[in-house]
Scaffold this motif. Structure first.
Motif, PDB file in Angstrom:
ATOM      1  N   SER A   1     -11.503  -4.183  -0.545  1.00  0.00           N
ATOM      2  CA  SER A   1     -11.116  -2.807  -0.873  1.00  0.00           C
ATOM      3  C   SER A   1     -12.240  -1.878  -0.459  1.00  0.00           C
TER       4      SER A   1
ATOM      5  N   THR B   1       4.184   3.984   3.200  1.00  0.00           N
ATOM      6  CA  THR B   1       4.106   2.664   2.564  1.00  0.00           C
ATOM      7  C   THR B   1       3.826   1.608   3.615  1.00  0.00           C
TER       8      THR B   1
ATOM      9  N   SER C   1       0.617  -1.319  -5.799  1.00  0.00           N
ATOM     10  CA  SER C   1       0.050  -0.006  -5.503  1.00  0.00           C
ATOM     11  C   SER C   1       0.673   1.051  -6.402  1.00  0.00           C
TER      12      SER C   1
ATOM     13  N   SER D   1      -3.226   2.711   9.826  1.00  0.00           N
ATOM     14  CA  SER D   1      -2.775   1.512   9.120  1.00  0.00           C
ATOM     15  C   SER D   1      -3.664   0.333   9.471  1.00  0.00           C
TER      16      SER D   1
ATOM     17  N   LYS E   1      -2.917   5.122   5.393  1.00  0.00           N
ATOM     18  CA  LYS E   1      -3.486   6.393   4.945  1.00  0.00           C
ATOM     19  C   LYS E   1      -3.019   7.535   5.860  1.00  0.00           C
TER      20      LYS E   1
ATOM     21  N   ASP F   1       0.409   5.719   0.200  1.00  0.00           N
ATOM     22  CA  ASP F   1      -0.404   6.928   0.266  1.00  0.00           C
ATOM     23  C   ASP F   1       0.523   8.134   0.246  1.00  0.00           C
TER      24      ASP F   1
ATOM     25  N   ALA G   1      -8.595  -2.708   3.969  1.00  0.00           N
ATOM     26  CA  ALA G   1      -8.600  -1.341   3.441  1.00  0.00           C
ATOM     27  C   ALA G   1      -8.900  -0.335   4.538  1.00  0.00           C
TER      28      ALA G   1
ATOM     29  N   THR H   1      -4.090  -2.844  -8.790  1.00  0.00           N
ATOM     30  CA  THR H   1      -4.349  -1.492  -8.310  1.00  0.00           C
ATOM     31  C   THR H   1      -4.841  -0.610  -9.441  1.00  0.00           C
TER      32      THR H   1
ATOM     33  N   SER I   1      -1.649  -4.060   5.098  1.00  0.00           N
ATOM     34  CA  SER I   1      -2.335  -4.097   3.806  1.00  0.00           C
ATOM     35  C   SER I   1      -2.820  -2.740   3.349  1.00  0.00           C
ATOM     36  N   SER I   2      -2.935  -1.769   4.270  1.00  0.00           N
ATOM     37  CA  SER I   2      -3.437  -0.448   3.879  1.00  0.00           C
ATOM     38  C   SER I   2      -2.880   0.598   4.823  1.00  0.00           C
TER      39      SER I   2
ATOM     40  N   SER J   1       0.837  -1.200   0.000  1.00  0.00           N
ATOM     41  CA  SER J   1       0.000   0.000   0.000  1.00  0.00           C
ATOM     42  C   SER J   1       0.865   1.241   0.000  1.00  0.00           C
TER      43      SER J   1
ATOM     44  N   ALA K   1      -9.049  -3.179  -5.862  1.00  0.00           N
ATOM     45  CA  ALA K   1      -8.868  -1.737  -5.668  1.00  0.00           C
ATOM     46  C   ALA K   1     -10.080  -0.985  -6.183  1.00  0.00           C
TER      47      ALA K   1
END
Length: 526
Positions: free
Chosen positions: A360, A241, A491, A283, A273, A231, A316, A445, A270-271, A229, A402
């Motif tokens: 997602s 990351t 990603s 996360s 932001k 952002d 997600a 993605t 896995s995600s 991932s 995604a």
């Protein structure tokens, strides 16, 4: 009388006062000079302790062997054999000594390695202890303050022992004040979107066509490689990351340095932001938890909250446009709506009509619509205010990996095993499908840039499309090869004004693609 050293009859016999032993004078004197002690008893011995013995001069008879030449040859042969045997014995002793020395050196080397490993384990344990101390739950006074703040905002903190008749935890729900806040944000953003224009600083089409790899940074561990991932904080140019190595990394693109490594998850991240001004990072991990990280003045991020509302992998995380709320989606077939200030789950929505988990999720730019993708190839659109499933898109093959909403507000792109589908939210229909790879290569993605002018797709390579209308053709303007050699791009994200493209794949390296010489691009490649 026989010398105790040579075993022969001495020519000048002397006797030790202390031991009474007989020696050849020249032999014992040399031994005393070298060692200062008796060669037989080991006691201290000096020249004064020797008493000479007077004897008559006797001519030694010649040995029988020395009476003839054959006898002398035989004697010489015997002495030579004795010398050879002595040399052989000395070589054997030398070989044994060398083996013992080699064994000692090996044991010493092994001991050094064990000590080094133990020191490393101690350092790792100290590091983990420091992380655990930073991630320890807040004191009771701090928790009470946070709960009081939540109550003042019209939100009721859920207690651990509040469960319903079905055994599920009771959630406070999304209150009227929260819905009003979401509605006001939607109205403001919708009004601005009607006047939206493409920014003049956006990277032009011919520049994107000339993009190439600028840099490659080894942000994650080698033994568990893979970036799942990415952002980007648009205003600060920070990049986060999430990796297979259980860590998230916050990276400063301008300086090319890692600001902080976020360690705490026990399985892959896995995600990831950014929230608001970049001081918070959220996360989600396969360890079923969500973590909220708080930035500090020195650039480090410390874990402030660990959320354990899901019972399966968190796939997600998506942040609302107000930066006050966020949603997490999990394979447990539920999504949770959180208040960011208290990190309280206001609502957990479970879809009883299906058994597939969520793979997602993404908020619509205006914030009143939530899009989710499932492992059963279904895309679902939710009304956030009522938490109702208002639309359902079928047609994909495989898990929906995604989801990305365009900034124009009415395009939705979804990626799955069979490629990418574009959906018109005004008519709720699929108007275009991209199938760039074969049936064995899933599209991992898909992402619109912030202006809604470009669309990036990642699978076994990276492809950038120029966004057009429903009826016009969407042209592929650039294809970047997979430089990781893994054949799996996980990603892809556009930087501010699409001036660069950030890529994460199944190796440890984070890659930047852009135009060499652009403002902000670094000159040296790591």
């Amino acid at each position: 009388m026989i010398c105790s050293i040579s075993g022969e009859v001495p020519e000048e016999p002397v006797v030790s006062k202390s031991s009474g032993l007989l020696f050849e004078k020249r032999l014992i004197e040399r031994h005393i000079q070298d060692y200062g002690k008796c060669p037989v008893t080991g006691e201290t011995l000096t020249m004064d302790d020797l008493v000479p013995i007077k004897t008559g001069k006797v001519v030694k008879p010649r040995p029988v062997q020395a009476a003839s030449i054959p006898g002398m040859l035989g004697m010489f042969q015997n002495e030579w054999d004795a010398l050879v045997l002595s040399a052989f014995a000395s070589e054997q002793q030398l070989h044994t000594t060398r083996q013992e020395l080699s064994h000692c050196l090996y044991q010493h080397d092994s001991a050094c390695r064990v000590i080094a490993r133990l020191k490393k384990e101690i350092d790792e344990a100290r590091t983990m202890l420091a992380h655990l101390e930073r991630q320890a739950p807040m004191p009771a006074s701090t928790t009470l303050t946070a709960n009081a703040s939540a109550l003042s905002n019209g939100k009721r903190p859920a207690e651990d022992d509040e469960f319903g008749p079905d055994g599920k935890k009771i959630r406070p729900g999304i209150s009227a004040s929260v819905i009003t806040e979401l509605t006001d944000c939607n109205a403001a953003l919708s009004h601005l979107r009607k006047k939206r224009q493409i920014p003049p600083t956006l990277a032009p089409l011919d520049a994107v066509e000339r993009y190439t790899q600028l840099n490659s940074y080894p942000l994650h561990k080698t033994n568990k490689a893979g970036i799942l991932s990415i952002d980007i904080h648009q205003s600060k140019d920070l990049i986060a990351t999430g990796g297979v190595d259980t860590n998230a990394v916050v990276f400063n693109r301008s300086s090319g340095e890692i600001l902080s490594t976020l360690s705490g998850h026990s399985k892959k991240v896995s995600s990831v932001k950014f929230v608001a001004d970049g001081e918070l990072v959220v996360s989600g991990s396969a360890d079923k938890t969500v973590r909220v990280w708080q930035g500090s003045e020195n650039g480090n991020y410390d874990c402030k909250h660990v959320l354990k509302d899901h019972t399966a992998e968190v796939q997600a995380v998506t942040v609302h446009a107000t930066n006050n709320y966020f949603v997490t989606a999990s394979l447990d077939n539920s999504w949770c709506f959180y208040d960011l200030s208290s990190c309280l789950c206001l609502k957990q929505v479970e879809d009883s009509s299906a058994s597939e988990g969520y793979t997602s999720a993404a908020f619509h730019p205006d914030g009143l619509i939530l899009g989710t993708g499932t492992s059963g190839a279904v895309v679902k659109i939710w009304d956030v205010k009522s938490q109702a499933n208002v639309a359902r898109f079928d047609g994909h093959v495989g898990a929906v990996t995604a989801i990305s909403f365009s900034e124009n507000g009415y395009f939705l792109a979804t990626a799955a095993q069979d490629g990418v589908k574009l959906w018109d939210l005004r008519k709720l229909r699929n108007f275009r499908t991209f199938s760039p790879y074969d049936e064995n290569t899933p599209t991992q993605t898909v992402e619109f840039d912030h202006s809604g002018s470009y669309l990036a797709i990642g699978g076994s390579d990276i492809r950038v499309y120029q966004v057009a209308s429903v009826k016009s053709e969407w042209n592929c303007i650039k294809t970047f090869p997979d430089l990781s050699g893994t054949g799996k791009i996980n990603s892809v994200r556009f930087g501010p004004d699409a001036k660069y493209i950030a890529v994460g794949s199944m190796d440890r390296n984070f890659r930047l693609f852009g135009l060499p010489g652009e403002d902000g691009a670094m000159e040296s490649e790591l």
